[in-house]
Design a protein around this motif. Structure first.
Motif, short mmCIF file in Angstrom:
data_model
loop_
_atom_site.label_atom_id
_atom_site.label_comp_id
_atom_site.label_asym_id
_atom_site.label_seq_id
_atom_site.Cartn_x
_atom_site.Cartn_y
_atom_site.Cartn_z
N TYR A 106 0.85 -1.20 0.00
CA TYR A 106 0.00 0.00 0.00
C TYR A 106 0.88 1.25 0.00
O TYR A 106 0.61 2.22 -0.72
CB TYR A 106 -0.95 -0.02 1.20
CG TYR A 106 -1.87 1.18 1.23
CD1 TYR A 106 -2.89 1.31 0.28
CD2 TYR A 106 -1.70 2.20 2.17
CE1 TYR A 106 -3.72 2.42 0.27
CE2 TYR A 106 -2.53 3.32 2.17
CZ TYR A 106 -3.54 3.43 1.22
OH TYR A 106 -4.36 4.53 1.21
N TYR A 190 -4.89 -2.13 -7.70
CA TYR A 190 -5.71 -2.41 -6.51
C TYR A 190 -7.17 -2.42 -6.88
O TYR A 190 -7.63 -1.61 -7.67
CB TYR A 190 -5.52 -1.31 -5.45
CG TYR A 190 -4.47 -1.64 -4.41
CD1 TYR A 190 -4.78 -2.46 -3.33
CD2 TYR A 190 -3.18 -1.13 -4.53
CE1 TYR A 190 -3.82 -2.76 -2.38
CE2 TYR A 190 -2.22 -1.44 -3.59
CZ TYR A 190 -2.55 -2.25 -2.51
OH TYR A 190 -1.60 -2.57 -1.59
N PRO A 208 -4.35 -6.00 -3.58
CA PRO A 208 -3.50 -5.80 -4.77
C PRO A 208 -3.74 -6.91 -5.80
O PRO A 208 -4.11 -8.02 -5.44
CB PRO A 208 -2.09 -5.92 -4.20
CG PRO A 208 -2.23 -6.77 -2.97
CD PRO A 208 -3.60 -6.48 -2.42
#
Ligand code: ATP
Ligand code: MG
Length: 552
Positions: A106, A190, A208
């Motif tokens: 992230y 994502y 992801p």
């Protein structure tokens, strides 16, 4: 045989990399998605990845690529670990999970946004498909492509915080909508999935994609050679683009080899799951399944599977491998290692009228014709025995080398006998055969000048044991059950399982332990069932015939 683990093209690459100093230690990984049980194709991938690490003094990680929580489960995670260990490989350190890198991934997503290399896109799936173009037409830029960094950061944070519905937004890399490689047309990094994850619970509502996860995981783990199958070749430019765009601390490289597709077999987890879900087989480890746990239960040894993986080599082409090669490796291994025993599948009683009722001789027989280390077993010989009904005929021509009225045959490891009469019921069915032993014919090579033409197997009726034999054969009767237009469900072999409830086996088999292999003489190779076999209730699975009956 040459060890292909040290001679294939991947080894050549590694040898060069070590010589050039590009890498000092070889690190590979085996990255299954825990959405099914491992199959023969995975065994190949395992042997390549673990084998290359081993051959080069490196290490291989086991990493679960768990980025699709809906289809994954703890059951699969456990079975995969058990299968890798059973195949004889040891992964380096702890088991790893892609999900344990979600925080880092992230942060890297934020990094790409900050670099102007990723954006939040609101196109729905249908629109995105239209914008994407085709193999012959380039794509069109998304109307959301030029959002500011600030707006993208805010929207990405909102996606993570669960503010948007599934499918309403995705994060995409900003690469090139005109690229001839579809994977480079602003691929998704994502997506929103409001589902509980088996490892991370409800921590995440965005996950992801494979492409955004895989190479970065390799970099985190210091993987040097990320070996996958050819369908990922077109993803390699994206793999490299992401690694080059991110502040990763190591530089993994992806290499591809051809998938293993054995004939008469399917190796798609989705289709294997369908066989399980629709009860075509009894679970993922049904002995007819090409899964590692199925092959295990069928009686294949890890060494034989590894040998096969080695034998077929590792190439950059996606050809079909004749399943007979796998079966050859299995047979070779069993011929060498499986103790011999006698079993009668279709019992016919033979009464040896000259042999005293209260007499038993304990005859010794080698467990294996050439492996003295396997020792001997005791075969009790008694007045009443069972032979296979196919091994007796009232009359027969010279080609038939078994028991015939008025003729002689050798009982394997015991006497020569001669058949006198067939006792029948009113309908003419043979109930039992009366015969007598020929004196002084004990032992395999008696110097008595009596040379019966045939040798048949037998089991003492009073001392033998009843056993259940599950006779397995190939699951599909079509060479390529799922290629092209073929519906694999239409090519199931109706004779892939036949159960013989009341076979007779020699009493030494009561000592058999689950998963022990045997050659039942003349019948084939069998294994004591991993789960159902016990000395109270012997159950054996047929592993494979003594010779290839499919190709003659
Ligand atoms: P499936 O299509 O059956 O679902 P997959 O490739 O999605 O298989 P993964 O769990 O992602 O399954 O595979 C883990 C590793 O095993 C990957 O590196 C993959 O390339 C490799 N692999 C899978 N199937 C084969 C095969 N038939 N031959 C060689 N390697 C394989
Ligand atoms: Mg996969």
């Amino acid at each position: 045989m040459e060890n292909t683990a040290t001679s294939n093209f991947l080894q050549n690459i590694i040898t060069d990399d070590l010589a050039d100093g590009r890498v000092t230690e070889v690190v590979t990984r085996f990255p299954p998605e825990p959405n099914g049980y491992l199959h023969i194709g995975h065994a190949k991938s395992i042997s390549v990845n673990f084998g290359l690490a081993e051959a080069n003094g490196g290490r291989c990680n086991l990493r679960f690529d768990d980025t699709n929580p809906e289809k994954e489960s703890q059951e699969f995670i456990e079975s995969i670990q058990a299968d890798v260990q059973w195949l004889g490989y040891e992964w380096s350190g702890e088991v790893r999970f892609a999900s344990s890198y979600f925080g880092q991934l992230y942060e890297w997503a934020i990094y790409l946004v900050e670099q102007g290399k990723a954006y939040v896109c609101d196109l729905n799936a249908d629109e995105a498909r239209e914008y994407r173009g085709t193999l012959t037409e380039s794509g069109i830029n998304s109307p959301y492509r030029d959002r500011s960094v600030e707006e993208n950061l805010e929207l990405l944070a909102g996606m993570k915080a669960g503010e948007f519905d599934e499918g309403s937004k995705v994060l995409r890399a900003k690469i090139d909508m005109a690229s001839p490689n579809m994977n480079m047309r602003d691929p998704i990094l994502y997506r929103i999935r409001k589902v509980t994850h088996h490892q991370t619970g409800n921590d995440w509502v965005i996950y992801p994609t494979y492409d955004f996860a895989h190479g970065q995981e390799d970099a985190i783990e210091g993987v040097t050679h990320s070996i996958c199958t050819l369908e990922f070749e077109d993803h390699r430019p994206l793999y490299d683009w992401l690694i080059e765009s991110l502040p990763v601390s190591s530089r993994p490289r992806q290499y591809e080899f051809g998938r293993l597709n054995p004939s008469y077999t399917i190796t798609s987890k989705r289709k294997l799951k369908q066989l399980v879900d629709e009860n075509v087989v009894v679970g993922w480890d049904d002995p007819r399944m090409p899964t590692v746990s199925g092959m295990r239960r069928r009686g294949y040894s890890p060494a034989a599977i590894r040998k096969f993986c080695d034998m077929i080599g590792t190439t950059r082409s996606d050809g079909v491998v004749d399943v007979a090669m796998l079966e050859f490796a299995i047979r070779e291994d069993l011929n060498e290692n499986a103790p011999r025993a006698m079993a009668v599948l279709n019992p016919l009683k033979v009464v040896l009228t000259d042999y005293p009722e209260d007499k038993t001789e304990e005859l010794n027989a080698p467990r294996h014709p050439s492996r003295e280390d396997l020792g001997e077993r005791s075969l009790p010989f008694t007045r009443e025995i069972y032979i296979d009904a196919d091994d007796f005929r009232e009359e027969a021509n010279k080609k038939y080398k078994r028991l015939v009225l008025g003729k002689r045959v050798r009982l394997r490891n015991a006497y020569v006998i001669e058949a006198d009469s067939a006792i029948k019921d009113d309908a003419g069915n043979i109930l039992e055969v009366h015969a007598h032993t020929i004196p002084n014919t004990l032992g395999e090579n008696p110097e008595d000048g009596i040379k019966p033409k045939g040798v048949i197997q037998w089991v003492s009726a009073s001392r033998g044991e009843r056993a259940e034999l599950r006779i397995y054969d190939r699951l599909f009767n079509h060479e390529s059950p799922d290629k092209g237009d073929n519906d694999f469900m239409e090519h199931l072999n109706p004779e892939s399982l036949q159960v013989v409830k009341e076979a007779w086996v020699e009493p030494s088999l009561l000592e058999a332990v689950p998963e022990q292999n045997f050659q039942f003489e003349r019948e084939g190779y069998f294994v004591a069932d991993r789960y159902d076999h016990s000395s109270e209730r012997p159950v054996f699975n047929k592993t494979i015939g003594l010779r290839d009956t499919w190709n003659g």
